[in-house]
Design a protein around this motif. Structure first.
Motif: not given
Ligand SMILES: C[S@@+](CC[C@H](N)C(=O)[O-])C[C@H]1O[C@@H](n2cnc3c(N)ncnc32)[C@H](O)[C@@H]1O
Length: 278
Positions: A8-9, A14, A18, A50, A74
C-alpha cells in the motif's frame, strides 16, 4: 504470510486504495460501515493499507479509539487524530494486541489470508460480547445477465485471476462464504448485503451508471495490481501484458456487460448467556 498485491506504500497502489475507499463510501451513502457500533468503541482496522478508513473513523468518532494494523505500515500524510494509532501486525500468524475490541473491521482482504475463517475466529476471541465484526469484499464473478461478455478478454482475465489465486490458496470468490463462516464461528445477527459493481457506465440505471464510472477507474488499477495471479495461472510475462491491455480495452467498452458484487457483511458476538433471536 504471503501477500501478492503491491504494498500500500507504493504510490499507484496507494492511489487505487484511496479511490476504492471513496467508492465504498459512495456505495454506502457516506457511511464507513453498516454495523450499529456505539460511539465510545475500541476499534480495530485489520489490513488497514493506507490507513484512510482508520483515520476517518477516528475523526468521525472522537470518543472512540482506533488501531490500524497491517503487514507493513504506510506512514499516513499529515497529522494523525489523537485517537488513532497504527501498528505492524501479521493478522493471521501474529499475536493480536490484548485489547477486547467493540468493532473489528476488514476491507478488501480477499487476497490476504490463507485461512480467512481462522482470522474471523481470532476476531471473535478478541472482541467484547456484543461487539461487531464487519467485512467488505468483492466476489470475482460476473453477475450481469446476458452473454455480451462471452469470449471477451476481460472474461478471460477474471477466469485466470481466479485460477491463479486458487493455486496459492487465495479464493477470489470466497466472500460468498463469509455469512456462513461467521455463523459457524459463533457470531449472530449476521447480515450480508450485496452491492453491484458494474465495470463501466453500461447500466441504464443512473445510480449504477455512476458506480460503474467510478469502478471502471479502480478496475484499471486492479488489473495491474493482480498481475501476479496471471503468471501464477501459467501466462508468460508477455502474454500477461497482452491480456491486461486487451482486458483494459474491454473495461472501457459499454457494450460488454460485466459486474462483480461487493459483499458488505457484518455480525455480532453474542452477549454472554443471552441470544435475542431477530
Ligand atoms: C487490498 S489492501 C486493502 C487495504 C485497506 N483495508 C483498504 O481497504 O484500502 C490489503 C492490505 O492487507 C494487508 N495484508 C495482507 N496480508 C496481511 C496480514 N496477514 N496481516 C495484516 N495485513 C495484511 C496488505 O499489506 C495490504 O495493505
Amino acid at each position: 504470510m504471503t501477500y501478492f498485491l503491491p504494498e500500500a506504500s507504493q504510490q499507484t497502489e496507494k492511489d487505487r486504495l484511496n479511490y476504492q475507499h471513496n467508492m465504498m463510501l459512495h456505495i454506502l451513502g457516506g457511511r464507513l460501515g453498516q454495523a450499529p457500533v456505539h460511539p465510545q468503541a475500541q476499534v480495530l482496522d485489520v489490513a488497514t493499507g493506507t490507513g484512510i478508513w482508520a483515520i476517518q473513523y477516528a475523526e468521525q468518532h472522537p470518543d472512540s479509539t482506533v488501531l490500524g494494523v497491517d503487514l507493513s505500515i504506510t506512514k499516513p500524510q499529515g497529522l494523525l487524530p489523537g485517537n488513532c494509532q497504527f501498528q505492524q501486525l501479521d493478522a493471521e500468524n501474529g499475536e493480536w494486541p490484548p485489547t477486547q475490541f467493540d468493532y473489528i473491521h476488514f476491507a478488501h482482504v480477499i487476497a490476504c489470508f490463507d485461512d480467512t475463517k481462522a482470522v474471523m475466529k481470532k476476531a471473535f476471541d478478541h472482541m467484547k460480547p456484543g461487539g461487531w465484526i464487519e467485512l467488505h469484499d468483492p466476489e470475482l464473478r460476473n453477475i450481469a445477465d446476458g452473454d455480451s461478455a462471452k469470449g471477451t478478454a476481460v472474461e478471460e482475465w477474471v477466469q485466470l485471476v481466479v485460477k491463479g489465486g486458487r493455486i496459492v490458496g487465495r479464493d477470489m470468490l470466497k466472500s460468498a462464504h463469509y455469512e456462513t463462516w461467521l455463523n459457524e464461528t459463533g457470531f449472530v445477527n449476521v447480515q450480508d448485503a450485496k452491492f453491484p459493481l458494474p465495470f463501466n457506465e453500461w447500466p441504464e440505471n443512473p445510480k449504477l451508471k455512476e458506480v460503474g464510472a467510478i469502478y471502471k477507474h479502480n478496475l484499471l488499477g486492479l488489473v495491474e495490481s493482480l498481475t501476479k495471479f496471471l503468471t501464477l495461472a501459467g501466462l508468460s510475462h508477455t502474454d500477461a501484458k497482452d491480456l491486461k491491455e486487451r482486458a483494459k480495452r474491454d473495461i472501457h467498452n459499454p457494450q460488454i456487460r460485466f459486474a462483480f458484487a461487493v459483499h458488505v457483511v457484518y455480525a455480532q458476538k453474542p452477549f454472554n448467556g443471552i441470544y435475542v433471536h431477530l
